[in-house]
Design a protein around this motif. Sequence first.
Motif: not given
Length: 306
Positions: A26-33, A66-69
């Motif tokens: 959900e943090l990714g869905a909001a655009g976060a890395t 988002g961008t997942g690492v």
Amino acid sequence: MARPLQGKVAVVTGATRGCGRGIAVELGAAGATVYATGRTTRDTASPMKRTETIDETAELVDAAGGTGVAVRCDFTSVSDVDALRDRIAADHGRVDVLVDDVWGGDQFVEFDTDFWASDLDKALGVVRNGLETHLIALHRLLPLVVARPGGLVIEVTDGDDDEYHYPGVGIPYFLVKSGVRAIGRVLGKELAAHGATGLTVTPGFLRSEMMLEHFGVTEDNWRDGTAKDPNYVMAESPHYIGRAIAALAADPEVSRFAGRTMASWTLMREYGFTDLDGSRPDWGRWFDEVVKPGLDPTAVDASRYR
């Protein structure tokens, strides 16, 4: 779609499964890395002996926008956390959102067992994996959070107060979850001096992968779990608490919650988000009005609570 966290750097500890995975996505869905951290990768198993991996979590973050690492990190190991810190420092020089969700204590918890009759090594394992890991993560990663004003640190626990609501969980489990709430209270005070915000959040009756297996259901037919426990009608997916945390991270006035323990249901009332099925499960109200008074859950109109 709106991406209120575009350009933000988030770290989620314990992101392999459950709340951690839902939060990361959900943090990714909001655009976060999002740095999805945990012990299980496609190449390395953990003592949990589960199939979920941080690699999958990072891919789900990507798919959400988002961008997942994925970074393997055992939070009982200071050197592992040092390596994680150094990686993020080299990549970005800061952390905007730190979600401390590491747990790993399930294999040690002895439910419905008198403490004096329990295995001491297992009891200490609960504390080591559920509480000391949070301290190690915070000690090493907070410098990246306070590197510039506006950082947010969220501790994840079980329960929104220190009442002993669930007999049978035992002293070690209760100590860990109460301790995490205490950490959030202190962070609320100490981080304010550095222009950052600290607080604690809790989910309600969670539909994690392990809980779905416990009830013998899947995410598609989870309501069938009510045959085992009628209160499961209030179950929420890990995305629900994930959406709560994404809303907190995007709130420019999040500091008003500093030091508090906020539940998925209280944050739902604040921000109006829904679970995956479009409903708004209110475990807090259900617990107060149905569970505590001892009402028959099957005789209650559950739609009024979600």
